[in-house]
Design an enzyme around this catalytic site. Structure first.
Site, mmCIF file in Angstrom:
data_model
loop_
_atom_site.group_PDB
_atom_site.id
_atom_site.type_symbol
_atom_site.label_atom_id
_atom_site.label_comp_id
_atom_site.label_asym_id
_atom_site.label_seq_id
_atom_site.Cartn_x
_atom_site.Cartn_y
_atom_site.Cartn_z
ATOM 1 N N GLY A 62 -24.716 -8.412 3.959
ATOM 2 C CA GLY A 62 -23.311 -8.809 4.046
ATOM 3 C C GLY A 62 -23.015 -9.718 2.872
ATOM 4 O O GLY A 62 -23.758 -10.681 2.650
ATOM 5 N N ASP A 255 -17.315 -6.249 -0.809
ATOM 6 C CA ASP A 255 -18.467 -6.787 -1.542
ATOM 7 C C ASP A 255 -18.075 -7.288 -2.913
ATOM 8 O O ASP A 255 -18.760 -8.161 -3.480
ATOM 9 C CB ASP A 255 -19.565 -5.723 -1.628
ATOM 10 N N ASN A 265 -16.807 -1.675 -1.289
ATOM 11 C CA ASN A 265 -17.268 -1.944 0.062
ATOM 12 C C ASN A 265 -18.238 -0.854 0.468
ATOM 13 O O ASN A 265 -18.464 0.113 -0.278
ATOM 14 C CB ASN A 265 -16.073 -2.047 1.038
ATOM 15 N N LYS A 266 -18.805 -0.977 1.667
ATOM 16 C CA LYS A 266 -19.806 -0.025 2.122
ATOM 17 C C LYS A 266 -19.374 1.425 1.914
ATOM 18 O O LYS A 266 -18.202 1.753 2.144
ATOM 19 C CB LYS A 266 -20.081 -0.259 3.617
HETATM 20 C C1 LIG Z 1 -18.314 -9.641 5.128
HETATM 21 S S1 LIG Z 1 -18.338 -8.358 4.029
HETATM 22 C C2 LIG Z 1 -19.825 -7.542 4.379
HETATM 23 C C3 LIG Z 1 -19.924 -6.267 3.594
HETATM 24 O O1 LIG Z 1 -21.281 -6.135 3.160
HETATM 25 C C4 LIG Z 1 -21.778 -4.934 3.724
HETATM 26 O O2 LIG Z 1 -22.742 -4.305 2.935
HETATM 27 P P1 LIG Z 1 -24.332 -4.481 3.291
HETATM 28 O O3 LIG Z 1 -24.460 -4.316 4.773
HETATM 29 O O4 LIG Z 1 -24.977 -3.390 2.474
HETATM 30 O O5 LIG Z 1 -24.687 -5.869 2.812
HETATM 31 C C5 LIG Z 1 -20.561 -4.059 3.872
HETATM 32 O O6 LIG Z 1 -20.130 -3.538 2.638
HETATM 33 C C6 LIG Z 1 -19.607 -5.073 4.437
HETATM 34 O O7 LIG Z 1 -18.266 -4.718 4.390
#
Ligand SMILES: CSC[C@H]1O[C@H](OP(=O)(O)O)[C@H](O)[C@@H]1O
Length: 367
Positions: A62, A255, A265-266
């Site tokens: 995150g 992100d 973002n994801k």
């Molecule tokens: C609070 S924004 C978190 C953001 O990060 C996640 O990615 P990951 O799980 O790979 O760190 C995802 O993009 C979320 O939206």
């Protein structure tokens, strides 16, 4: 505080919000998110390399959360650097090497580099010695943690203004932008929690978010834990849910956001934004100032992390495809600002033209 005491205090804290990162003065205790929702296992990081591994393997993940974790990792890195040599030049060189290794663990979320650069530039560089810097690094890491908690609360209130006077709201979200992705309530899920506390939320529809299932394993876990009604979808059901009239708005995290409002973002977020546009459903992004890259204009310039094929070929160690085939596994995609209805920040809700509203926000923040 011992590990046992920290874990029990974490469990107490979890009753208020899902605390996944705790600095106990000696070590960094991380909730291993790769084991959720079935196991709540904690890692006691006494070495900065454990923090680097945890970020890389998404044990902590995150955008805001990895920035907070890296900040605490720098305390451990500074301790090792000081013990590594008698002279200041070597100590500082070793610390900066360790900081760079932490910074390179994941390329897309700007919060990681932001937190490390903030400590290195504002704290370490002005100090004559690493020994003098050590307590200040710890204070700044704690400040980053507490600031993120405060920003989450401010974003939750700001985001709720988009739903003034509305009831029975149904929100679709993608991946996990909750307490497990931050130091506080969450970004997108912070708005969800605020709407729920005001009696305005009917239900959250959570995309499972392949390949690592942050939506199924983490968002559904968080919301169920807090008693917030949640319906789990596979990612290919999001457009169907919109077509069936089940969704009033989409709220996701981010992100990295550029000065034009392009949003990394994801992976899968871009498809959700396209479907929302097609169904005239507002698509909101919630992110603190630490997720904005004020040096980057175009989303096409955001570095996209490409992860291992195994994450797509298997789940839980069980092959779900022939293991000798080609795989594409970008961890993120970029949603162009034209598809973004509004960006929820701690400074309020930003609307298009984003190059102006983001510039105005930057003036307030960057002194
Ligand atoms: C609070 S924004 C978190 C953001 O990060 C996640 O990615 P990951 O799980 O790979 O760190 C995802 O993009 C979320 O939206």
């Amino acid at each position: 505080m011992s590990l046992q005491e920290a874990v029990s205090s974490l469990n107490t804290l979890k009753s208020q919000s899902m605390k996944s990162i705790t600095w106990n003065g000696e070590s960094l205790i991380l909730l291993d998110q790769t084991q959720l929702p079935t196991e709540e296992i904690y890692i006691d990081c006494t070495d900065w390399r454990q923090v680097a591994e945890a970020i890389k393997k998404l044990r902590v993940r995150g955008a805001p959360a990895i920035g907070v974790a890296a900040g605490y990792g720098l305390i451990l890195a500074a301790r090792e650097a000081i013990a590594s040599a008698p002279d200041e030049v070597t100590q500082r060189a070793n610390f900066l090497e360790f900081a760079n290794i932490l910074k390179e663990t994941r390329p897309t979320a700007i919060n990681l580099a932001w937190a490390i650069d903030r400590i290195v530039t504002n704290i370490v560089f002005p100090c004559d010695t690493m020994v003098a810097a050590l307590p200040l690094i710890e204070a700044e890491a704690k400040a980053i943690d507490l600031e993120d908690q405060r920003l989450n609360e401010a974003m939750a209130k700001a985001g709720a203004t988009l739903f003034e006077g509305k009831k029975g709201i149904r929100i679709l979200t993608h991946c996990n932008a909750g307490a497990l992705a931050t130091a506080g309530l969450g970004t997108a899920l912070g708005v969800v929690r605020e709407l729920y506390s005001q009696g305005q939320l009917e239900r959250v529809y959570a995309d499972e978010t392949r390949p690592l299932l942050q939506g199924a394993r983490l968002t559904a876990f968080e919301l169920h834990h807090d008693g917030i009604p949640v319906t789990l979808l596979t990612d290919n059901m999001a457009a169907y849910a919109m077509q069936q009239g089940l969704i009033d708005a989409v709220i996701v995290g981010a992100d990295r956001i550029t000065t034009e409002g392009d949003v990394a973002n994801k992976i899968g977020t871009y498809g959700v934004a396209l479907a929302a546009k097609a169904h005239n459903i507002p698509f909101y992004v919630a992110a603190p100032y630490s997720t904005f890259d004020f040096t980057l204009q175009k989303g096409s310039d955001i570095p996209i992390e490409m992860r291992s094929p195994e994450e797509v070929l298997c789940f839980g160690g069980i092959p779900t495809a022939p293991t000798d085939i080609e795989v594409l596994n970008p961890a993120f995609d970029v949603t162009p600002h034209e598809l973004v209805s509004a960006i929820i920040t701690e400074e309020g809700v930003l609307t298009a033209p984003y190059n102006k509203s983001i510039a105005d926000m930057a003036k307030k923040i960057i002194k």
